[in-house]
Design a protein around this motif. Structure first.
Motif, PDB file in Angstrom:
ATOM      1  N   LEU A   1      -4.524   3.305 -10.353  1.00 35.56           N
ATOM      2  CA  LEU A   1      -3.797   4.551 -10.123  1.00 35.56           C
ATOM      3  C   LEU A   1      -4.716   5.765 -10.226  1.00 35.56           C
ATOM      4  N   PRO A   2      -4.343   6.872  -9.586  1.00 35.49           N
ATOM      5  CA  PRO A   2      -5.137   8.109  -9.716  1.00 35.49           C
ATOM      6  C   PRO A   2      -5.123   8.620 -11.152  1.00 35.49           C
ATOM      7  N   ASP A   3      -6.165   9.338 -11.525  1.00 38.45           N
ATOM      8  CA  ASP A   3      -6.291   9.845 -12.896  1.00 38.45           C
ATOM      9  C   ASP A   3      -5.126  10.764 -13.260  1.00 38.45           C
ATOM     10  N   ALA A   4      -4.680  11.610 -12.315  1.00 39.65           N
ATOM     11  CA  ALA A   4      -3.587  12.533 -12.609  1.00 39.65           C
ATOM     12  C   ALA A   4      -2.297  11.778 -12.929  1.00 39.65           C
ATOM     13  N   VAL A   5      -2.064  10.698 -12.219  1.00 42.05           N
ATOM     14  CA  VAL A   5      -0.868   9.882 -12.485  1.00 42.05           C
ATOM     15  C   VAL A   5      -0.989   9.217 -13.852  1.00 42.05           C
TER      16      VAL A   5
ATOM     17  N   PRO B   1       0.398  17.437  -9.504  1.00 43.06           N
ATOM     18  CA  PRO B   1       0.625  18.309  -8.331  1.00 43.06           C
ATOM     19  C   PRO B   1       0.829  17.498  -7.055  1.00 43.06           C
ATOM     20  N   GLY B   2       1.773  17.935  -6.265  1.00 46.76           N
ATOM     21  CA  GLY B   2       2.020  17.277  -4.991  1.00 46.76           C
ATOM     22  C   GLY B   2       2.924  16.058  -5.065  1.00 46.76           C
ATOM     23  N   THR B   3       3.475  15.756  -6.253  1.00 47.81           N
ATOM     24  CA  THR B   3       4.369  14.600  -6.391  1.00 47.81           C
ATOM     25  C   THR B   3       5.785  15.074  -6.684  1.00 47.81           C
ATOM     26  N   ARG B   4       6.736  14.235  -6.377  1.00 52.23           N
ATOM     27  CA  ARG B   4       8.137  14.519  -6.680  1.00 52.23           C
ATOM     28  C   ARG B   4       8.622  13.498  -7.695  1.00 52.23           C
ATOM     29  N   LEU B   5       8.923  13.985  -8.888  1.00 54.10           N
ATOM     30  CA  LEU B   5       9.303  13.101  -9.989  1.00 54.10           C
ATOM     31  C   LEU B   5      10.667  12.461  -9.722  1.00 54.10           C
TER      32      LEU B   5
ATOM     33  N   GLU C   1       0.844  -1.185   0.000  1.00 56.75           N
ATOM     34  CA  GLU C   1       0.000   0.000   0.000  1.00 56.75           C
ATOM     35  C   GLU C   1       0.885   1.243   0.000  1.00 56.75           C
ATOM     36  N   LEU C   2       0.513   2.222  -0.824  1.00 52.69           N
ATOM     37  CA  LEU C   2       1.231   3.488  -0.880  1.00 52.69           C
ATOM     38  C   LEU C   2       0.241   4.588  -1.220  1.00 52.69           C
ATOM     39  N   GLU C   3       0.721   5.814  -1.180  1.00 55.76           N
ATOM     40  CA  GLU C   3      -0.152   6.956  -1.451  1.00 55.76           C
ATOM     41  C   GLU C   3       0.413   7.785  -2.584  1.00 55.76           C
ATOM     42  N   LEU C   4      -0.432   8.056  -3.584  1.00 55.73           N
ATOM     43  CA  LEU C   4      -0.069   8.906  -4.711  1.00 55.73           C
ATOM     44  C   LEU C   4      -1.167   9.943  -4.910  1.00 55.73           C
ATOM     45  N   CYS C   5      -0.771  11.212  -4.991  1.00 52.95           N
ATOM     46  CA  CYS C   5      -1.724  12.305  -5.195  1.00 52.95           C
ATOM     47  C   CYS C   5      -2.821  12.283  -4.124  1.00 52.95           C
ATOM     48  N   GLY C   6      -2.440  11.920  -2.907  1.00 54.63           N
ATOM     49  CA  GLY C   6      -3.394  11.892  -1.817  1.00 54.63           C
ATOM     50  C   GLY C   6      -4.363  10.742  -1.849  1.00 54.63           C
ATOM     51  N   GLN C   7      -4.161   9.809  -2.746  1.00 55.41           N
ATOM     52  CA  GLN C   7      -5.076   8.672  -2.880  1.00 55.41           C
ATOM     53  C   GLN C   7      -4.333   7.377  -2.570  1.00 55.41           C
ATOM     54  N   PRO C   8      -4.866   6.510  -1.715  1.00 53.14           N
ATOM     55  CA  PRO C   8      -4.198   5.231  -1.423  1.00 53.14           C
ATOM     56  C   PRO C   8      -4.251   4.301  -2.632  1.00 53.14           C
ATOM     57  N   VAL C   9      -3.154   3.636  -2.857  1.00 56.76           N
ATOM     58  CA  VAL C   9      -3.037   2.700  -3.973  1.00 56.76           C
ATOM     59  C   VAL C   9      -2.569   1.360  -3.420  1.00 56.76           C
ATOM     60  N   ARG C  10      -3.268   0.312  -3.749  1.00 58.30           N
ATOM     61  CA  ARG C  10      -2.896  -1.024  -3.310  1.00 58.30           C
ATOM     62  C   ARG C  10      -2.505  -1.867  -4.524  1.00 58.30           C
ATOM     63  N   LEU C  11      -1.346  -2.518  -4.387  1.00 57.68           N
ATOM     64  CA  LEU C  11      -0.806  -3.314  -5.479  1.00 57.68           C
ATOM     65  C   LEU C  11      -0.362  -4.670  -4.959  1.00 57.68           C
ATOM     66  N   ARG C  12      -0.311  -5.645  -5.864  1.00 60.47           N
ATOM     67  CA  ARG C  12       0.248  -6.951  -5.548  1.00 60.47           C
ATOM     68  C   ARG C  12       1.647  -7.014  -6.157  1.00 60.47           C
ATOM     69  N   ALA C  13       2.615  -7.400  -5.337  1.00 63.92           N
ATOM     70  CA  ALA C  13       4.013  -7.400  -5.780  1.00 63.92           C
ATOM     71  C   ALA C  13       4.622  -8.784  -5.622  1.00 63.92           C
TER      72      ALA C  13
ATOM     73  N   PHE D   1       7.780   8.273  -8.804  1.00 63.55           N
ATOM     74  CA  PHE D   1       7.528   9.311  -7.804  1.00 63.55           C
ATOM     75  C   PHE D   1       8.090   8.857  -6.457  1.00 63.55           C
ATOM     76  N   ALA D   2       8.586   9.834  -5.713  1.00 67.39           N
ATOM     77  CA  ALA D   2       8.987   9.563  -4.335  1.00 67.39           C
ATOM     78  C   ALA D   2       7.739   9.413  -3.479  1.00 67.39           C
ATOM     79  N   VAL D   3       7.774   8.476  -2.560  1.00 69.26           N
ATOM     80  CA  VAL D   3       6.651   8.266  -1.651  1.00 69.26           C
ATOM     81  C   VAL D   3       7.170   8.271  -0.215  1.00 69.26           C
ATOM     82  N   GLN D   4       6.357   8.777   0.671  1.00 69.77           N
ATOM     83  CA  GLN D   4       6.774   8.877   2.071  1.00 69.77           C
ATOM     84  C   GLN D   4       6.877   7.510   2.732  1.00 69.77           C
ATOM     85  N   GLY D   5       6.079   6.596   2.320  1.00 64.80           N
ATOM     86  CA  GLY D   5       6.134   5.276   2.937  1.00 64.80           C
ATOM     87  C   GLY D   5       5.354   4.263   2.132  1.00 64.80           C
ATOM     88  N   ILE D   6       5.896   3.054   2.052  1.00 61.71           N
ATOM     89  CA  ILE D   6       5.201   1.930   1.430  1.00 61.71           C
ATOM     90  C   ILE D   6       4.891   0.939   2.530  1.00 61.71           C
TER      91      ILE D   6
END
Length: 298
Positions: free
Chosen positions: A213-217, A235-239, A172-184, A256-261
């Motif tokens: 993924l969020p629409d902006a991404v 907006p709000g992401t670090r490339l 689980e991670l957060e992109l553009c303020g939206q939680p994203v869940r992936l299988r890895a 994108f950089a993420v604060q935490g996975i």
């Protein structure tokens, strides 16, 4: 062309066109086997270039006898040059691996031919500058080369260890303020790192994960993979741009950089710390996961 041995008492006639063609076809088969053993597949044009260079390298047979160190250096340089022409030289480790396999297969082929010579009672060969001219039919040499290549392919199919079923993990991670869940899934060959933090990154297949993924991404990645590499990130992401090299090509993967996975477990979400997530333009070819991580990620 003729090469004299034994003070002119023995004369060996060598047809240059047959010599070059036989060495070209033999080298092509051995390069196929060396590529299979080193995990590389060369384009047809590069295989032709490597085979042509191998054929030309045999002309050292007619050169004046050189000092032994020069002979060894020539053999090593031609082996590296032939494999570099076929498989490229972006990865030194893979180049040396292919060159070693190519040299070993040449030695194995020479041993097989000498065994045939001893069995049939044929007089042995001419040598010069660590190059051997075997007095055998070119057709026999090609048949043995093909058998060598076929044996390598058969051995890889029979003795390659079957991998256990892939075990996936929920992340689980957060992109553009939206939680994203992936299988890895674990990929032991994945060693990509964020060039800014030097931390290992999560590699996500954009086609497989697009629906999550969020629409902006999605808008940004669609533009990026269409060639608009100067598009503004959401907006709000670090490339992050992470260099990625494979046997076929080198590229920059956007991410994108993420604060935490977080690792999704039965007892909740276990934080794995800050990192980055990057996106690959191709599907991983599985419906069981959308992302890959290396041994050093968790």
């Amino acid at each position: 062309m003729a090469a004299k041995r034994g003070g002119g008492r023995i004369k060996t006639v060598v047809y240059l066109d047959v010599l070059l063609l036989t060495n070209f076809l033999t080298a092509y088969l051995l390069l196929l086997a060396a590529g299979a053993l080193s995990g590389q597949r060369a384009p047809f044009a590069r295989m032709l270039a490597g085979s042509a260079l191998a054929a030309l390298s045999a002309l050292i047979l007619f050169a004046p006898e050189q000092p032994y160190p020069v002979q060894v250096a020539y053999k090593a340089a031609t082996a590296l040059g032939i494999t570099a022409a076929a498989f490229g030289w972006r990865s030194r480790r893979r180049l040396v691996t292919a060159a070693c396999w190519y040299a070993a297969l040449n030695i194995a082929l020479a041993g097989a031919v000498l065994l045939v010579i001893l069995r049939t009672g044929t007089r042995v060969a001419d040598t010069a500058n660590l190059t051997v001219y075997l007095r055998v039919s070119p057709l026999l040499l090609l048949v043995l080369s093909g058998a060598c290549c076929a044996a390598v392919e058969l051995g890889l199919r029979l003795f390659t260890r079957r991998e256990a079923p892939t075990k996936t993990a929920g992340l689980e991670l957060e992109l553009c303020g939206q939680p994203v869940r992936l299988r890895a899934a674990l990929d032991t060959g994945c060693h990509l790192r964020d060039p800014v933090t030097c931390l290992p990154v999560l590699v996500v297949s954009y086609p497989d994960a697009k629906a999550r993924l969020p629409d902006a991404v999605n808008t940004f990645l669609d533009q990026w993979f269409a060639g608009a590499t100067r598009a503004d990130p959401p907006p709000g992401t670090r490339l992050r741009l992470v260099p990625c090299g494979t046997a076929a090509e080198k590229s920059l993967l956007p991410g994108f950089a993420v604060q935490g996975i977080g690792l999704i477990t039965e007892n909740g979400v276990l934080g794995l710390g800050r990192s980055a997530v990057v996106f690959a333009p191709r599907s991983f070819g599985s419906t069981a996961y959308e992302a890959l991580y290396g041994n050093d990620f968790m």
